[in-house]
Scaffold this motif. Structure first.
Motif, PDB file in Angstrom:
ATOM      1  N   GLU A 183      42.704  10.202   7.373  1.00 51.57           N
ATOM      2  CA  GLU A 183      41.977   9.749   6.181  1.00 51.57           C
ATOM      3  C   GLU A 183      41.546  10.986   5.411  1.00 51.57           C
ATOM      4  N   LEU A 184      41.830  10.992   4.121  1.00 51.23           N
ATOM      5  CA  LEU A 184      41.511  12.163   3.301  1.00 51.23           C
ATOM      6  C   LEU A 184      41.195  11.715   1.884  1.00 51.23           C
ATOM      7  N   ASP A 185      39.981  11.993   1.446  1.00 55.11           N
ATOM      8  CA  ASP A 185      39.551  11.672   0.074  1.00 55.11           C
ATOM      9  C   ASP A 185      39.815  10.209  -0.267  1.00 55.11           C
ATOM     10  N   ASP A 186      39.369   9.307   0.628  1.00 56.71           N
ATOM     11  CA  ASP A 186      39.452   7.853   0.417  1.00 56.71           C
ATOM     12  C   ASP A 186      40.880   7.319   0.384  1.00 56.71           C
ATOM     13  N   LYS A 187      41.821   8.087   0.915  1.00 53.93           N
ATOM     14  CA  LYS A 187      43.191   7.598   1.082  1.00 53.93           C
ATOM     15  C   LYS A 187      43.609   7.820   2.521  1.00 53.93           C
ATOM     16  N   TRP A 188      44.612   7.067   2.946  1.00 58.32           N
ATOM     17  CA  TRP A 188      45.153   7.199   4.302  1.00 58.32           C
ATOM     18  C   TRP A 188      46.598   7.671   4.223  1.00 58.32           C
ATOM     19  N   TYR A 189      46.955   8.544   5.172  1.00 60.65           N
ATOM     20  CA  TYR A 189      48.308   9.092   5.236  1.00 60.65           C
ATOM     21  C   TYR A 189      48.837   8.965   6.655  1.00 60.65           C
ATOM     22  N   PHE A 190      50.134   8.743   6.760  1.00 57.29           N
ATOM     23  CA  PHE A 190      50.798   8.646   8.066  1.00 57.29           C
ATOM     24  C   PHE A 190      52.125   9.384   7.973  1.00 57.29           C
ATOM     25  N   GLY A 191      52.438  10.158   9.021  1.00 59.83           N
ATOM     26  CA  GLY A 191      53.722  10.850   9.016  1.00 59.83           C
ATOM     27  C   GLY A 191      53.981  11.562  10.322  1.00 59.83           C
ATOM     28  N   LYS A 192      55.086  12.264  10.363  1.00 63.03           N
ATOM     29  CA  LYS A 192      55.439  13.021  11.562  1.00 63.03           C
ATOM     30  C   LYS A 192      54.530  14.242  11.663  1.00 63.03           C
ATOM     31  N   LEU A 193      54.039  14.474  12.872  1.00 62.64           N
ATOM     32  CA  LEU A 193      53.098  15.557  13.121  1.00 62.64           C
ATOM     33  C   LEU A 193      53.820  16.737  13.765  1.00 62.64           C
ATOM     34  N   VAL A 194      53.663  17.907  13.161  1.00 62.32           N
ATOM     35  CA  VAL A 194      54.221  19.142  13.711  1.00 62.32           C
ATOM     36  C   VAL A 194      53.041  20.031  14.081  1.00 62.32           C
ATOM     37  N   GLU A 195      52.856  20.282  15.365  1.00 62.87           N
ATOM     38  CA  GLU A 195      51.731  21.090  15.820  1.00 62.87           C
ATOM     39  C   GLU A 195      52.114  22.561  15.900  1.00 62.87           C
ATOM     40  N   SER A 196      51.124  23.407  15.714  1.00 64.36           N
ATOM     41  CA  SER A 196      51.353  24.850  15.771  1.00 64.36           C
ATOM     42  C   SER A 196      51.324  25.345  17.217  1.00 64.36           C
ATOM     43  N   GLU A 197      52.164  26.325  17.478  1.00 64.19           N
ATOM     44  CA  GLU A 197      52.118  27.051  18.742  1.00 64.19           C
ATOM     45  C   GLU A 197      51.716  28.489  18.410  1.00 64.19           C
ATOM     46  N   ALA A 198      50.674  28.981  19.068  1.00 63.77           N
ATOM     47  CA  ALA A 198      50.142  30.310  18.741  1.00 63.77           C
ATOM     48  C   ALA A 198      51.045  31.405  19.302  1.00 63.77           C
ATOM     49  N   ILE A 199      52.224  31.548  18.694  1.00 65.36           N
ATOM     50  CA  ILE A 199      53.201  32.532  19.165  1.00 65.36           C
ATOM     51  C   ILE A 199      52.622  33.942  19.076  1.00 65.36           C
ATOM     52  N   TRP A 200      51.867  34.207  18.006  1.00 68.97           N
ATOM     53  CA  TRP A 200      51.257  35.524  17.829  1.00 68.97           C
ATOM     54  C   TRP A 200      50.357  35.892  18.999  1.00 68.97           C
ATOM     55  N   PHE A 201      49.706  34.879  19.594  1.00 65.00           N
ATOM     56  CA  PHE A 201      48.783  35.133  20.702  1.00 65.00           C
ATOM     57  C   PHE A 201      49.540  35.686  21.915  1.00 65.00           C
ATOM     58  N   GLN A 202      50.778  35.225  22.102  1.00 62.15           N
ATOM     59  CA  GLN A 202      51.595  35.691  23.210  1.00 62.15           C
ATOM     60  C   GLN A 202      51.992  37.155  23.040  1.00 62.15           C
ATOM     61  N   HIS A 203      51.898  37.667  21.828  1.00 59.22           N
ATOM     62  CA  HIS A 203      52.307  39.053  21.547  1.00 59.22           C
ATOM     63  C   HIS A 203      51.154  40.041  21.649  1.00 59.22           C
ATOM     64  N   GLN A 204      49.971  39.564  22.028  1.00 60.80           N
ATOM     65  CA  GLN A 204      48.815  40.463  22.064  1.00 60.80           C
ATOM     66  C   GLN A 204      48.946  41.546  23.128  1.00 60.80           C
ATOM     67  N   GLN A 205      49.541  41.199  24.253  1.00 55.86           N
ATOM     68  CA  GLN A 205      49.695  42.164  25.342  1.00 55.86           C
ATOM     69  C   GLN A 205      51.098  42.752  25.305  1.00 55.86           C
ATOM     70  N   LYS A 206      51.188  43.960  24.759  1.00 58.64           N
ATOM     71  CA  LYS A 206      52.473  44.644  24.645  1.00 58.64           C
ATOM     72  C   LYS A 206      52.549  45.772  25.666  1.00 58.64           C
ATOM     73  N   PRO A 207      53.750  46.175  26.050  1.00 64.15           N
ATOM     74  CA  PRO A 207      53.873  47.345  26.945  1.00 64.15           C
ATOM     75  C   PRO A 207      53.275  48.597  26.333  1.00 64.15           C
ATOM     76  N   HIS A 208      53.392  48.724  25.002  1.00 65.66           N
ATOM     77  CA  HIS A 208      52.876  49.920  24.326  1.00 65.66           C
ATOM     78  C   HIS A 208      51.922  49.482  23.210  1.00 65.66           C
ATOM     79  N   MET A 209      50.703  49.977  23.264  1.00 66.67           N
ATOM     80  CA  MET A 209      49.695  49.620  22.269  1.00 66.67           C
ATOM     81  C   MET A 209      48.846  50.843  21.963  1.00 66.67           C
TER      82      MET A 209
END
Length: 303
Positions: free
Chosen positions: A120-146
């Motif tokens: 529900e958003l601004d007095d309207k309703w929406y329905f659709g396919k949901l694409v969720e985010s995966e925190a790929i950047w978070f997996q890159h925090q620990q690098k061999p060289h930093m």
């Protein structure tokens, strides 16, 4: 979706990806960006139906038939969205059940093949396919060289998006790439980027960091003056006087060299270098400040 220190960076990335920004935490656009690309995007709904009431959205959903795919419905009003108030847990579960019962298919709560979002958003309703985010950047925090002065993975990922928001057919270079923080983020998003640095030790570290995450990318040892190919955009995390012996004259030369081979440059700097940008032949078309505690970086988009 964003920390206060990163609010300006989030909005600059938003403008780069979508062509405009909003004060709200919800943005509506015909441009479909994979939410995994951005450190600030939580999810995307590809709208199938919209209506002025919940009852109307239920009527539309009843026409949806899933022949072979299991599904799950998620109500996305778990927090305040723009001016729309949060819907409580019990009410969200009721919304999900009522919508799910209208879909002609097999529900599966744990491992669904298809996710649907209802909002529900601004007095309207929406329905659709949901694409969720995966925190790929978070997996890159620990690098061999930093090293401590490198960009954070969140900032590096946003900078890569600002530089190449729509990367198809775009050639990018990071000519002062250091240990490759920007390279890793850009390559993980499929951006065609080349790296270069004058320091053989950091180039070696950059190559190892790229390989560590199963990515492939070219990193060359050599000064920016040796770049001979043309690029659509360059990303320059400007070497800092605070941490290196580089002079203002050398900083200016880096910018002049970038002007020679790139149409656009995204500069990250801890200093105000607007006159230097002008002298190198660039114009600043957008900018923001990314903070980390008391430490600030300016991000400049120049053409």
């Amino acid at each position: 979706m964003r920390h206060t220190d990163e609010y300006d960076l989030c909005r600059l990335e938003m403008r780069s990806l979508f062509g405009f920004d909003v004060q709200s935490n919800v943005l509506m656009s015909p441009i479909g960006i994979d939410p995994c690309r951005s450190p600030f995007m939580k999810e995307r709904v590809d709208i199938l139906y919209e209506a002025d009431s919940f009852e109307s959205i239920l009527g539309q959903v009843a026409y949806l038939q899933l022949a072979s795919s299991t599904f799950k419905v998620v109500c996305l009003n778990s927090l305040e969205l723009g001016t729309t108030k949060k819907i409580g847990h019990a009410e969200r579960r009721k919304v999900e059940r009522e919508v799910g019962l209208r879909i002609q298919g097999e529900p599966e709560l744990d491992h669904p093949e298809t996710l649907f979002g209802v909002i529900e958003l601004d007095d309207k309703w929406y329905f659709g396919k949901l694409v969720e985010s995966e925190a790929i950047w978070f997996q890159h925090q620990q690098k061999p060289h930093m090293y401590s002065t490198a960009l954070s993975t969140r900032v590096a990922r946003a900078v890569a998006n600002i530089a190449a928001p729509h990367p198809e057919g775009i050639r990018v270079i990071d000519p002062c790439c250091g240990i490759g923080t920007v390279l890793v983020e850009a390559l993980s998003m499929g951006i065609n980027i080349a790296g270069r640095d004058i320091n053989p030790l950091v180039v070696k570290g950059s190559r190892k960091n790229i390989a560590h995450f199963g990515l492939e990318g070219e990193v060359i040892i050599g000064p920016i003056a040796d770049v001979v190919d043309d690029y659509d955009v360059a990303i320059i995390d400007m070497p800092y006087n605070l941490f290196t012996h580089i002079s203002p004259e050398e900083q200016l030369d880096i910018l002049k060299q970038a002007r020679r081979f790139s149409k656009k440059v995204v500069v990250v700097t801890i200093e105000t270098i607007d006159p230097m940008i002008d002298e190198a032949g660039f114009s600043i078309v957008d900018r923001c400040v990314a903070k980390k505690g008391t430490f600030s970086r300016q991000i400049l988009v120049c053409i």
